[in-house]
Scaffold this motif. Sequence first.
Motif, PDB file in Angstrom:
ATOM      1  N   UNK A  21       0.834  -1.209   0.000  1.00  0.00           N
ATOM      2  CA  UNK A  21       0.000   0.000   0.000  1.00  0.00           C
ATOM      3  C   UNK A  21       0.863   1.251   0.000  1.00  0.00           C
ATOM      4  N   UNK A  22       1.920   1.219   0.774  1.00  0.00           N
ATOM      5  CA  UNK A  22       2.846   2.349   0.838  1.00  0.00           C
ATOM      6  C   UNK A  22       3.446   2.630  -0.540  1.00  0.00           C
ATOM      7  N   UNK A  23       3.849   1.606  -1.234  1.00  0.00           N
ATOM      8  CA  UNK A  23       4.517   1.771  -2.528  1.00  0.00           C
ATOM      9  C   UNK A  23       3.563   2.351  -3.577  1.00  0.00           C
ATOM     10  N   UNK A  24       2.294   1.976  -3.516  1.00  0.00           N
ATOM     11  CA  UNK A  24       1.343   2.361  -4.582  1.00  0.00           C
ATOM     12  C   UNK A  24       0.580   3.646  -4.295  1.00  0.00           C
ATOM     13  N   UNK A  25       0.542   4.110  -3.058  1.00  0.00           N
ATOM     14  CA  UNK A  25      -0.308   5.241  -2.690  1.00  0.00           C
ATOM     15  C   UNK A  25       0.123   6.527  -3.393  1.00  0.00           C
ATOM     16  N   UNK A  26      -0.856   7.311  -3.881  1.00  0.00           N
ATOM     17  CA  UNK A  26      -0.553   8.538  -4.625  1.00  0.00           C
ATOM     18  C   UNK A  26      -1.178   9.782  -4.001  1.00  0.00           C
ATOM     19  N   UNK A  27      -1.644   9.682  -2.774  1.00  0.00           N
ATOM     20  CA  UNK A  27      -2.176  10.851  -2.093  1.00  0.00           C
ATOM     21  C   UNK A  27      -1.072  11.778  -1.608  1.00  0.00           C
ATOM     22  N   UNK A  28      -1.467  12.852  -0.946  1.00  0.00           N
ATOM     23  CA  UNK A  28      -0.510  13.880  -0.514  1.00  0.00           C
ATOM     24  C   UNK A  28       0.431  13.381   0.584  1.00  0.00           C
ATOM     25  N   UNK A  29      -0.093  12.630   1.565  1.00  0.00           N
ATOM     26  CA  UNK A  29       0.714  12.287   2.736  1.00  0.00           C
ATOM     27  C   UNK A  29       0.828  10.772   2.919  1.00  0.00           C
ATOM     28  N   UNK A  30       2.061  10.294   2.971  1.00  0.00           N
ATOM     29  CA  UNK A  30       2.346   8.909   3.349  1.00  0.00           C
ATOM     30  C   UNK A  30       3.116   8.955   4.665  1.00  0.00           C
ATOM     31  N   UNK A  31       2.521   8.400   5.707  1.00  0.00           N
ATOM     32  CA  UNK A  31       3.090   8.517   7.045  1.00  0.00           C
ATOM     33  C   UNK A  31       3.289   7.110   7.608  1.00  0.00           C
ATOM     34  N   UNK A 183      -2.325  12.868  11.643  1.00  0.00           N
ATOM     35  CA  UNK A 183      -2.355  11.867  10.584  1.00  0.00           C
ATOM     36  C   UNK A 183      -3.024  10.547  10.976  1.00  0.00           C
ATOM     37  N   UNK A 184      -2.791  10.065  12.182  1.00  0.00           N
ATOM     38  CA  UNK A 184      -3.311   8.743  12.538  1.00  0.00           C
ATOM     39  C   UNK A 184      -4.728   8.782  13.091  1.00  0.00           C
ATOM     40  N   UNK A 185      -5.149   9.921  13.645  1.00  0.00           N
ATOM     41  CA  UNK A 185      -6.521  10.046  14.118  1.00  0.00           C
ATOM     42  C   UNK A 185      -7.430  10.651  13.056  1.00  0.00           C
ATOM     43  N   UNK A 186      -6.870  11.042  11.939  1.00  0.00           N
ATOM     44  CA  UNK A 186      -7.644  11.671  10.864  1.00  0.00           C
ATOM     45  C   UNK A 186      -8.246  10.609   9.945  1.00  0.00           C
ATOM     46  N   UNK A 187      -9.292  11.004   9.234  1.00  0.00           N
ATOM     47  CA  UNK A 187      -9.933  10.124   8.250  1.00  0.00           C
ATOM     48  C   UNK A 187      -9.986  10.884   6.929  1.00  0.00           C
ATOM     49  N   UNK A 188      -8.959  10.699   6.115  1.00  0.00           N
ATOM     50  CA  UNK A 188      -8.852  11.446   4.869  1.00  0.00           C
ATOM     51  C   UNK A 188      -8.294  10.553   3.769  1.00  0.00           C
ATOM     52  N   UNK A 189      -8.898  10.600   2.590  1.00  0.00           N
ATOM     53  CA  UNK A 189      -8.355   9.815   1.469  1.00  0.00           C
ATOM     54  C   UNK A 189      -7.009  10.333   0.995  1.00  0.00           C
ATOM     55  N   UNK A 190      -6.628  11.509   1.488  1.00  0.00           N
ATOM     56  CA  UNK A 190      -5.359  12.108   1.099  1.00  0.00           C
ATOM     57  C   UNK A 190      -4.208  11.681   2.012  1.00  0.00           C
ATOM     58  N   UNK A 191      -4.521  10.823   2.990  1.00  0.00           N
ATOM     59  CA  UNK A 191      -3.526  10.374   3.969  1.00  0.00           C
ATOM     60  C   UNK A 191      -3.469   8.848   4.006  1.00  0.00           C
TER      61      UNK A 191
END
Length: 418
Positions: A21-31, A183-191
């Motif tokens: 998932x980390x390798x393929x994700x294209x949103x703004x934030x990868x944490x 980041x971890x308590x948020x619910x965003x498709x961008x994260x």
Amino acid sequence: MIRLRTNTVYLPDIVGKGYGDFWRFKGRYKVVKGSRASKKSSTQSLKVITEIVENPHINWLVVRKVERTLRDSCFAQLKWAIRRLQLDRYFKCSTSPLEITYIPTGQKILFRGLDDPLKVTSITVDVGSLCRLWVEEAFELTSEEAFDRLDESIRGRLPEGMYHQVVLTFNPWSDKHWLKKRFFDADSPNILAITTNYLCNEFLSESDLILFEEMKKNPRRYRTAGLGEWGIVEGLVFDNWEERVFDVEEITKRPSVKSAFGMDFGYVNDPSTLFCGLVDTVAREIYVFDEMYQKGMSNEDIIEKVTEMGYAKERIRADSAEPKSIAYLRKHGLRNIRSAKKGPDSIRAGISLIQDYKIIIHPRCVNFLTEINSYTWDKDKFDNMINKPIDDFNHLMDAMRYAMEEFDGRKGVRLMTY
């Protein structure tokens, strides 16, 4: 798969499992928060090099809180990734300035520290776009506002199909850090916020795995350093501190100020540390201005490092549990190093002394900040706090206690002389 003339490498075999998932994700934030040996920095390094090779428009900015920590961490890790991908001939790595260039196109991997904000905000590239940011050891960023300024520097119009991305990797020592809520308590498709640990690292040796088995004897430490879960911080030993930039020369000129240096020894699992402080005995303030914090140091390495830092002539109080090491260091260059006093209740007495001072910590002392943020009172089997600190996050804390012995004026306490 990457193909470059005579080079062909199969990425899944090199990257391994656990980061799809980390390798393929294209949103703004990868944490990614993770335990030690969880492959997070190695995987990110491989991703940086892969993207540079695959897309001629991408340039990376790699950031840590303190610039001087980049060369031995991210820069070294990226050089490893280049070798691992068999791409040595295509990259030029330079240390002055610290940067990596992809020779076929001129794309860059740039390195900056947040201790020089002007260098971060004024970055431009000649080829492509500066559209990627990697913040390594993001836990060091105690200020969310500082991250926001950094985040805003990754912007601008991009060719169709491209995107900006910010990657943050860190060890999750405290659940009170702003990273959790952001980041971890948020619910965003961008994260994409994920937790990894050593169990997904199939490249570990048998001896590596034994270390983690041993760590299970300390459940608190295993939870964070082993499983990558948030550290639960309750009952901090020191809450009398603040992070602040200060002028060391200005503080030194005060007539009521004396220097204080303390050393704690480590080797394989624990770091050797040097606490560097200035103590204002009138204002009751401790200024923490520098640090050494490194694993695997021999006595020769310690001498070389302390000399390089400019503190070889300083009076250093060191852990008395290592008299042979102290004797060796004194004979071969650190002539003013002496054993610290230890005795019944010396830890609690030293803590009590330091609690009478305000501690001002320079932002470049990132390891000291991590420790003092995580150094707590221990608990008994009933989960009640006891009057004894945990045996963890204490390497610089112990070094500070040793350094402060000179300032303990209680009756009956023996102070060292030179």
